[in-house]
Design a protein around this motif. Structure first.
Motif, PDB file in Angstrom:
ATOM      1  N   GLN A 135     -11.282  -4.462  -3.685  1.00  0.00           N
ATOM      2  CA  GLN A 135     -11.940  -4.367  -4.983  1.00  0.00           C
ATOM      3  C   GLN A 135     -12.379  -5.751  -5.468  1.00  0.00           C
TER       4      GLN A 135
ATOM      5  N   THR B  99     -16.377  -1.212  -2.443  1.00  0.00           N
ATOM      6  CA  THR B  99     -15.889   0.081  -2.927  1.00  0.00           C
ATOM      7  C   THR B  99     -15.259   0.875  -1.783  1.00  0.00           C
ATOM      8  N   HIS B 100     -15.748   0.612  -0.576  1.00  0.00           N
ATOM      9  CA  HIS B 100     -15.198   1.214   0.643  1.00  0.00           C
ATOM     10  C   HIS B 100     -14.998   0.073   1.638  1.00  0.00           C
TER      11      HIS B 100
ATOM     12  N   ARG C 181     -10.761   3.370  -0.186  1.00  0.00           N
ATOM     13  CA  ARG C 181     -11.775   4.238  -0.805  1.00  0.00           C
ATOM     14  C   ARG C 181     -11.421   4.425  -2.268  1.00  0.00           C
ATOM     15  N   PRO C 182     -12.390   4.820  -3.072  1.00  0.00           N
ATOM     16  CA  PRO C 182     -12.054   5.145  -4.464  1.00  0.00           C
ATOM     17  C   PRO C 182     -11.169   6.395  -4.504  1.00  0.00           C
TER      18      PRO C 182
ATOM     19  N   LYS D  57      -9.008   9.441  -6.878  1.00  0.00           N
ATOM     20  CA  LYS D  57      -9.435  10.456  -7.851  1.00  0.00           C
ATOM     21  C   LYS D  57      -9.783   9.852  -9.201  1.00  0.00           C
ATOM     22  N   ASP D  58      -9.076   8.766  -9.563  1.00  0.00           N
ATOM     23  CA  ASP D  58      -9.333   8.119 -10.854  1.00  0.00           C
ATOM     24  C   ASP D  58     -10.411   7.040 -10.759  1.00  0.00           C
ATOM     25  N   GLY D  59     -11.009   6.859  -9.569  1.00  0.00           N
ATOM     26  CA  GLY D  59     -12.046   5.855  -9.381  1.00  0.00           C
ATOM     27  C   GLY D  59     -11.518   4.498  -8.945  1.00  0.00           C
ATOM     28  N   GLU D  60     -10.198   4.285  -9.060  1.00  0.00           N
ATOM     29  CA  GLU D  60      -9.601   3.025  -8.621  1.00  0.00           C
ATOM     30  C   GLU D  60      -9.454   3.027  -7.100  1.00  0.00           C
TER      31      GLU D  60
END
Length: 130
Positions: free
Chosen positions: A34, A39-40, A80-81, A83-86
């Protein structure tokens, strides 16, 4: 029958990162990706050790390996992101304890504190838009 997901994309930048002691392996790898703006990401390799280790294998099996100085022999996985985007890291690898016994499995989050430092190589993965 298990399902297989194929994702189109391309490889991007590479980052070599040093992670400091007492940070959790999974959380620190996710934070490093991050911080680099990935993001990946793919974990290409690492050199380092853990204070203690906790791995999972099979359906619901857990293996705790007492330290100090559990050596990381191999490390792979992805960020990877969640479920909460983190960012979330899913990591697998092999380790060796102080008696030179070797174990392998999935590293459990919040259970693998880094001992001295961890040198990590991350490569950005850029998924192709669907």
């Amino acid at each position: 029958m298990s399902s297989v997901v194929v994702e189109a994309g391309e490889l991007g930048r590479i980052a070599v990162v040093r992670i400091k002691p007492n940070e959790d392996l999974c959380r620190a790898v996710a934070a490093a990706a991050q911080h680099q703006g990935f993001t990946h990401a793919l974990v290409r390799g690492a050199v380092g050790s853990l204070l203690d280790a906790a791995l999972s294998y099979g359906e619901e099996n857990r293996l705790d390996v007492a330290g100090p100085g559990v050596e990381i022999l191999t490390l792979g996985g992805e960020v990877r992101p969640g479920k909460d985007g983190e960012a979330e890291a899913a990591l697998t690898g092999t380790i060796s304890d102080s008696q030179a016994r070797v174990y392998g499995g999935r590293f459990l989050p919040d259970a693998n504190p880094i001992c001295i430092t961890l040198e990590l190589v991350l490569q950005e993965w850029i998924p192709q838009a669907a």
